[in-house]
Design an enzyme around this catalytic site. Structure first.
Site, mmCIF file in Angstrom:
data_model
loop_
_atom_site.group_PDB
_atom_site.id
_atom_site.type_symbol
_atom_site.label_atom_id
_atom_site.label_comp_id
_atom_site.label_asym_id
_atom_site.label_seq_id
_atom_site.Cartn_x
_atom_site.Cartn_y
_atom_site.Cartn_z
ATOM 1 N N LYS A 269 62.753 59.516 37.028
ATOM 2 C CA LYS A 269 62.980 58.074 36.826
ATOM 3 C C LYS A 269 63.398 57.436 38.147
ATOM 4 C CE LYS A 269 67.112 56.633 35.212
ATOM 5 N NZ LYS A 269 67.775 55.584 36.011
ATOM 6 N N CYS B 21 77.497 47.341 35.348
ATOM 7 C CA CYS B 21 77.085 48.040 34.133
ATOM 8 C C CYS B 21 78.284 48.867 33.695
ATOM 9 C CB CYS B 21 75.855 48.909 34.403
ATOM 10 S SG CYS B 21 76.235 50.283 35.465
ATOM 11 N N ARG C 127 78.459 48.151 40.725
ATOM 12 C CA ARG C 127 77.074 48.296 41.203
ATOM 13 C C ARG C 127 76.727 47.174 42.199
ATOM 14 N NH1 ARG C 127 74.500 51.731 37.604
ATOM 15 N NH2 ARG C 127 73.116 52.200 39.359
ATOM 16 N N ARG D 290 66.295 54.900 28.148
ATOM 17 C CA ARG D 290 65.982 54.372 29.481
ATOM 18 C C ARG D 290 65.508 55.480 30.412
ATOM 19 N NH1 ARG D 290 70.614 51.852 32.288
ATOM 20 N NH2 ARG D 290 68.991 51.897 33.878
HETATM 21 C C1 EPZ Z 1 71.019 55.419 42.133
HETATM 22 O O1 EPZ Z 1 71.786 54.271 41.850
HETATM 23 C C2 EPZ Z 1 70.554 55.938 40.782
HETATM 24 N N1 EPZ Z 1 69.756 54.926 40.099
HETATM 25 C C3 EPZ Z 1 71.754 56.309 39.923
HETATM 26 O O2 EPZ Z 1 71.255 56.901 38.726
HETATM 27 C C4 EPZ Z 1 72.578 57.359 40.656
HETATM 28 O O3 EPZ Z 1 73.733 57.652 39.901
HETATM 29 C C5 EPZ Z 1 72.986 56.812 42.025
HETATM 30 O O4 EPZ Z 1 71.802 56.439 42.773
HETATM 31 C C6 EPZ Z 1 73.749 57.838 42.852
HETATM 32 O O5 EPZ Z 1 72.965 58.994 42.998
HETATM 33 C C7 EPZ Z 1 68.460 54.751 40.476
HETATM 34 O O6 EPZ Z 1 67.974 55.370 41.394
HETATM 35 C C8 EPZ Z 1 67.689 53.726 39.690
HETATM 36 P P1 EPZ Z 1 74.133 54.008 45.084
HETATM 37 P P2 EPZ Z 1 72.243 53.301 43.074
HETATM 38 O O7 EPZ Z 1 73.621 52.800 45.785
HETATM 39 O O8 EPZ Z 1 71.166 53.223 44.085
HETATM 40 C C9 EPZ Z 1 78.246 51.595 45.467
HETATM 41 C C10 EPZ Z 1 71.054 57.260 36.434
HETATM 42 O O9 EPZ Z 1 71.816 57.682 35.573
HETATM 43 N N2 EPZ Z 1 77.459 50.619 46.235
HETATM 44 O O10 EPZ Z 1 74.026 55.333 45.736
HETATM 45 O O11 EPZ Z 1 72.762 52.038 42.485
HETATM 46 C C11 EPZ Z 1 77.806 51.643 44.018
HETATM 47 O O12 EPZ Z 1 78.463 50.648 43.259
HETATM 48 C C12 EPZ Z 1 71.532 56.265 37.460
HETATM 49 O O13 EPZ Z 1 69.847 57.626 36.559
HETATM 50 C C13 EPZ Z 1 78.128 49.543 46.810
HETATM 51 O O14 EPZ Z 1 79.340 49.393 46.649
HETATM 52 O O15 EPZ Z 1 73.465 54.146 43.652
HETATM 53 C C14 EPZ Z 1 78.223 53.035 43.613
HETATM 54 O O16 EPZ Z 1 79.596 53.031 43.306
HETATM 55 C C15 EPZ Z 1 72.984 55.897 37.258
HETATM 56 N N3 EPZ Z 1 77.415 48.651 47.533
HETATM 57 C C16 EPZ Z 1 77.988 53.841 44.894
HETATM 58 O O17 EPZ Z 1 77.968 52.896 45.975
HETATM 59 C C17 EPZ Z 1 76.057 48.775 47.713
HETATM 60 O O18 EPZ Z 1 75.452 47.924 48.406
HETATM 61 C C18 EPZ Z 1 76.673 54.618 44.900
HETATM 62 O O19 EPZ Z 1 75.652 53.699 44.652
HETATM 63 C C19 EPZ Z 1 75.396 49.867 47.111
HETATM 64 C C20 EPZ Z 1 76.118 50.782 46.382
#
Ligand code: EPZ
Length: 428
Positions: A22, A117, A122, A398
């Site tokens: 996904k 969420c 996020r 999802r």
């Molecule tokens: C991706 O989310 C995945 N989703 C998530 O999978 C996964 O848990 C996550 O990566 C970590 O591996 C998809 O790929 C669609 P991040 P993403 O940017 O890109 C914070 C699932 O269950 N952050 O690495 O949103 C953020 O809030 C889902 O399949 C900021 O603060 O993850 C989080 O706490 C859940 N500012 C952390 O960093 C930003 O600009 C990691 O987020 C970006 C992120």
């Protein structure tokens, strides 16, 4: 309302094949915006999030032919809009993955600000900061992000404050046509990032270092459409392999690269399970009591946060206590509260969950807090005493294709059912 009902105590063993990832497929779909023409994606999972991303692409003018449930032909020749409306971003925050591609193709983008969420705020501040370094100007008003690069995107070095998956992907895609070279330092290293870089390079991009903390993108003038197979879903695989560690009977999972679950498999072994590589996947079973094992979630190759709930389900039945530390999301322990309804003994202290093993779970009604927590509640039901009814299963749909069917093929006594919504809001 739709629920998943699972009766515990049945032998669950056998072999399943997982789908494409996904968390790769959604970004590959977004990236087709950058290569006008027909890109064919194979091994695409037939899940709700892919359907939403399809709506996002159609909304800007793409045409999508569903060759079969796992193959999409995406024609982005006639993409003529750069706006992604709130109702689609609200449905799926990963819609923000079109930000980089739209900036690359049009030099502008309008994307609704994603809400939070169940697992956290996020935010996308790292996406914005990194893109600003490449010359993108942002205005945020009325809940929309207005991005524009009036003088085109210019390569630069961007150091991420956290190895964010989404920020790495948007920056990588936004850099493909930028003038000069872009370096992303402290980049995320997930296998899905490598899959995206591979497809972009197949399209004509010049990206090196994907999978390492430093990714370099040399700007090119255009990309051409290709055919690309989505990498196997390591988290779906880990979810089914956890069943082998949970019940003890062997579960074999095919269709993914075990190297993408390295630390997870090593933690399964530390917890007393056995892991055996097989052609095209691996097998997990257990012949000893579950051993308490501390877990810290971190960006890849650290322990994946998307496997945290599944492993908590295992550790809740271990002989002793251990600590799970969630370092990626700020609110990803709601699964623990639901599992406690089934008899687990877990204390949450900030980012730490102190797990005291119990002898068993007791079946009851529980609610999916998020995609992975929902799947883990069904896993808990497999070994619980009696019937477990999991609601809010739209979260599971999802990201898991045919979750109930795959569990049934392993011998689980599980089914989707529709039950009256007792909690429905009715006048007194
Ligand atoms: C991706 O989310 C995945 N989703 C998530 O999978 C996964 O848990 C996550 O990566 C970590 O591996 C998809 O790929 C669609 P991040 P993403 O940017 O890109 C914070 C699932 O269950 N952050 O690495 O949103 C953020 O809030 C889902 O399949 C900021 O603060 O993850 C989080 O706490 C859940 N500012 C952390 O960093 C930003 O600009 C990691 O987020 C970006 C992120």
């Amino acid at each position: 309302m739709d629920v998943i009902q699972v009766e515990g105590g049945h032998r669950v063993t056998g072999e399943v094949r997982v789908e494409g990832a996904k968390n790769s497929a959604l970004k590959l779909m977004a990236a087709t915006i950058m290569a006008p023409g027909v890109t064919t994606l194979t091994n695409v999972p037939n899940i709700a999030d892919v359907h939403v991303m399809g709506k996002v692409l159609k909304n800007i003018g793409a045409r999508i032919e569903v060759v079969n449930e796992h193959e999409l032909r995406i024609d982005t020749s006639s993409v003529d809009s750069w706006e992604t409306p709130y109702h689609l971003v609200a449905q799926m925050r990963a819609s923000t993955a079109v930000l980089g591609p739209l900036l690359s193709r049009f030099g502008r983008a309008v994307v609704a600000m994603p809400g939070g969420c169940n697992i956290g705020a996020r935010k996308i501040d790292m996406h914005i900061l990194g893109l600003e370094a490449l010359g993108v100007e942002f205005e945020v008003e009325h809940g929309n992000i207005y991005a524009s690069a009036p003088h085109g995107l210019v390569g630069d070095t961007v150091t991420l404050s956290f190895a964010s998956v989404g920020a790495t992907e948007n920056l990588m895609m936004a850099s493909v046509f930028a003038k000069g070279v872009t370096t992303i330092d402290n980049a995320a290293r997930e296998p899905e990032i490598v899959d995206l870089a591979n497809m972009l390079n197949e399209m004509g991009a010049k990206i090196s270092g994907a999978g390492s903390p430093v990714i370099e993108i040399e700007g090119v003038s255009e990309l051409r459409p290709v055919e690309h197979r989505v990498v196997g879903d390591r988290i779906e695989a880990g979810t089914f392999l956890a069943i082998g560690a949970l019940t003890g009977d062997p579960v074999t999972v095919l269709g993914f690269d075990p190297a993408h679950l390295g630390l997870v498999l090593r933690k399964f072994e530390q917890m007393g399970a056995s892991v055996e590589r097989v052609s095209g996947g691996c097998r997990v079973w257990r012949e000893r009591p579950l051993v308490p094992t501390d877990i810290q979630t971190l960006p890849f190759p650290g322990f994946p946060t998307d496997m945290q709930a599944q492993v908590m389900c295992l550790l809740a039945l271990a002989k002793g206590s251990c600590v799970i530390t969630e370092n990626v999301f700020e609110n990803r322990f709601m699964f623990a509260s639901e599992l406690s309804r089934m008899g687990a003994d877990i204390t949450i202290e900030g980012h730490h969950a102190i797990v005291h093993g119990v002898d068993g779970f007791s079946g009851t009604q529980v609610r999916s807090p998020d995609l992975r927590g929902g799947a883990a509640l069904v896993l808990a039901g497999l070994v619980a005493d009696g019937l477990t009814t999991v609601s809010d299963i739209h979260h599971i749909d999802r990201g898991y294709e045919g979750f109930v069917e795959k569990l049934s093929s392993l011998g689980a006594c599980v089914e989707r059912a529709s039950v009256p919504d007792e909690g429905a809001d009715e006048p007194l």
